[in-house]
Enzyme design. Structure first.
Site, PDB file in Angstrom:
ATOM      1  CE  LYS A   1      -4.127  -8.593  -6.438  1.00  0.00           C
ATOM      2  NZ  LYS A   1      -3.579  -7.359  -6.268  1.00  0.00           N
TER       3      LYS A   1
HETATM    4  C1  LIG Z   1      -2.427  -6.710  -5.527  1.00  0.00           C
HETATM    5  C2  LIG Z   1      -2.436  -6.058  -4.335  1.00  0.00           C
HETATM    6  C3  LIG Z   1      -2.382  -4.581  -3.978  1.00  0.00           C
HETATM    7  C4  LIG Z   1      -2.092  -3.671  -5.126  1.00  0.00           C
HETATM    8  O1  LIG Z   1      -2.927  -3.487  -6.111  1.00  0.00           O
HETATM    9  P1  LIG Z   1      -2.218  -3.090  -7.599  1.00  0.00           P
HETATM   10  O2  LIG Z   1      -3.485  -2.533  -8.184  1.00  0.00           O
HETATM   11  O3  LIG Z   1      -1.345  -3.541  -8.346  1.00  0.00           O
HETATM   12  O4  LIG Z   1      -1.753  -1.460  -7.172  1.00  0.00           O
HETATM   13  C5  LIG Z   1      -2.498  -4.138  -2.889  1.00  0.00           C
HETATM   14  N1  LIG Z   1      -2.840  -4.971  -1.645  1.00  0.00           N
HETATM   15  C6  LIG Z   1      -3.075  -6.182  -1.774  1.00  0.00           C
HETATM   16  C7  LIG Z   1      -3.232  -7.018  -0.842  1.00  0.00           C
HETATM   17  C8  LIG Z   1      -2.657  -6.971  -2.991  1.00  0.00           C
HETATM   18  O5  LIG Z   1      -2.760  -7.992  -3.436  1.00  0.00           O
END
Ligand SMILES: *Cc1c(COP(=O)(O)O)cnc(C)c1O
Length: 399
Positions: free
Chosen positions: A201
């Site tokens: 991210k």
């Molecule tokens: C990555 C992601 C999540 C989950 O994030 P985590 O920190 O891995 O739990 C939730 N929603 C979207 C749209 C994502 O891309």
């Protein structure tokens, strides 16, 4: 590396292309983050403690929001924030079907009932008429708004279309750190906004998440529930003058963030503005290089606000001469990693059996988009020559 590379210094001419390998994602760890982690390891305090507190303060200041509470993931953030709305058991919660499966699991784990909303095949976020249609078939008590790829979804307009206020909205901002709605950063718009610091991210920590809110009571709820519902965490209990005693007032979960991960966040946050600028420059470069390729639809620019460019999602349409899976396979043969965001959850057996066939119908634009979307490599450390290579290969495989 990235900290020193100015956006202006990006080369404009590609090197001659040879056999390259361009991974879909690569996580860069700054020297500050490495040093901060080394300090944590030396300190003897690895679980939630001073680094988490520092990260929360810096992150809240970065967004200009009253409260930021760190948790172990965005998935946990969504579940806890939804629980914090204190809705009746089984209440309807609107969510796009074309989202990450974990975000819909979070609604289920919060004891609530997901109601799937279709998306606009261009923007990949719901339109007001699609929210309105889903709301007409249910009794929504809340809504999860997801800013797909970093594109600013119009939170207020979508809430109004559902007959809800922004206080009934929890945002999934896993892609939206750096997204602005008009001139307000995502994180300050709705009742609670959930961020992800997963390895790929925009602010990577490996694992991690946060809830931001202007509501002190909700922040206190998240702080308690992330650690078993206990009234005082270990850092506060073991601090000088702290005692062993605590109370339990909620059915908590185990979703606290460790100081090791928080230290990475503290070390990365100062780099975020430059990383965001770099993502936007790379997205523009893709736009320019790919604009004239028939059968390729480029991601739309928001009419208002700012795109965070977490993902660069193109759509492969019939004029391309190969379908999406064919394009992904041909790019893989040429060393280019890609991905698909996302398989709409109504196509997974679990959600079909949970929600029923009727609730999994009328999602035509999601199905259409799903068959066409392809995410190209996009990250601050992506070499511009590598980006040119990706564009050249896309051009070369068109038939
Ligand atoms: C990555 C992601 C999540 C989950 O994030 P985590 O920190 O891995 O739990 C939730 N929603 C979207 C749209 C994502 O891309």
């Amino acid at each position: 590396m990235i900290g020193q590379v100015s956006v202006q210094s990006l080369p404009t001419q590609p090197r001659p292309v040879g056999t390259r390998s361009v991974p879909f994602a690569r996580t860069f760890v700054t020297d500050e983050a490495k040093a901060a982690v080394a300090e944590v390891l030396a300190s003897g305090w690895l679980t939630s403690g001073p680094q988490v507190q520092q990260f929360e303060a810096h992150f809240a200041a970065y967004l200009g929001v009253r409260c930021a509470v760190a948790v172990s993931s965005c998935t946990a953030a969504l579940e806890i924030a939804l629980r914090g709305l204190r809705l009746p058991e089984g209440a309807d919660v609107l969510t796009p079907s074309m989202t990450f499966c974990g975000a819909v699991n979070a609604i289920v784990h919060a004891g609530l009932h997901p109601v799937l909303v279709d998306i606009d095949a261009q923007t990949l976020v719901p339109r007001a008429d699609q929210v309105d249609a889903a709301a007409a078939r249910s009794r929504p008590a809340a809504m999860v708004v997801q800013h797909m790829a970093g594109y600013p979804a119009p939170v207020r307009e979508l809430a109004a279309a559902a007959g809800l206020s922004v206080d009934d909205v929890v945002e999934d901002a896993a892609h939206a750190l750096g997204t602005y709605l008009d001139d307000v950063p995502i994180g300050r718009v709705s009742r609670a906004t959930c961020f992800s610091f997963y390895a790929t991210k925009n602010l990577p920590m490996g694992e991690g998440g946060a809830v931001t809110t202007q509501d002190d009571d909700l922040a206190e709820y998240v702080r308690r529930v992330r650690l078993h519902g206990m009234s005082r965490d270990a850092w506060r209990r073991y601090a000088p003058g702290g005692g062993w005693a605590y109370s339990v007032d909620d059915a908590g979960v185990k979703a606290n963030l460790s100081d090791v991960h928080a230290a990475i966040g503290v070390g990365h946050l100062p780099h975020l503005p430059l990383w965001q600028e770099r993502r936007s420059v790379l997205a523009e470069r893709y736009d320019r290089l790919l604009a004239d390729i028939n059968g390729l639809t480029l991601p739309p620019r928001p009419l208002a606000g700012t795109h965070a460019w977490h993902l660069y999602i193109v759509r492969i349409t019939p004029e391309f001469g190969r379908d999406r899976n064919g394009v992904a396979a041909a790019l893989a043969e040429r060393g280019v990693g890609t991905s698909v965001h996302f398989t709409p959850v109504h196509r997974f057996p679990y959600f079909r059996s949970l929600l029923g066939e009727d609730a999994c119908s009328r999602l035509d634009e999601s199905d259409q988009a799903f068959s066409e979307v392809l995410s190209l490599p996009l990250y601050p450390g992506l070499d511009v020559d590598d980006l040119h290579y990706v564009a050249e290969q896309l051009r070369a495989i068109r038939s």
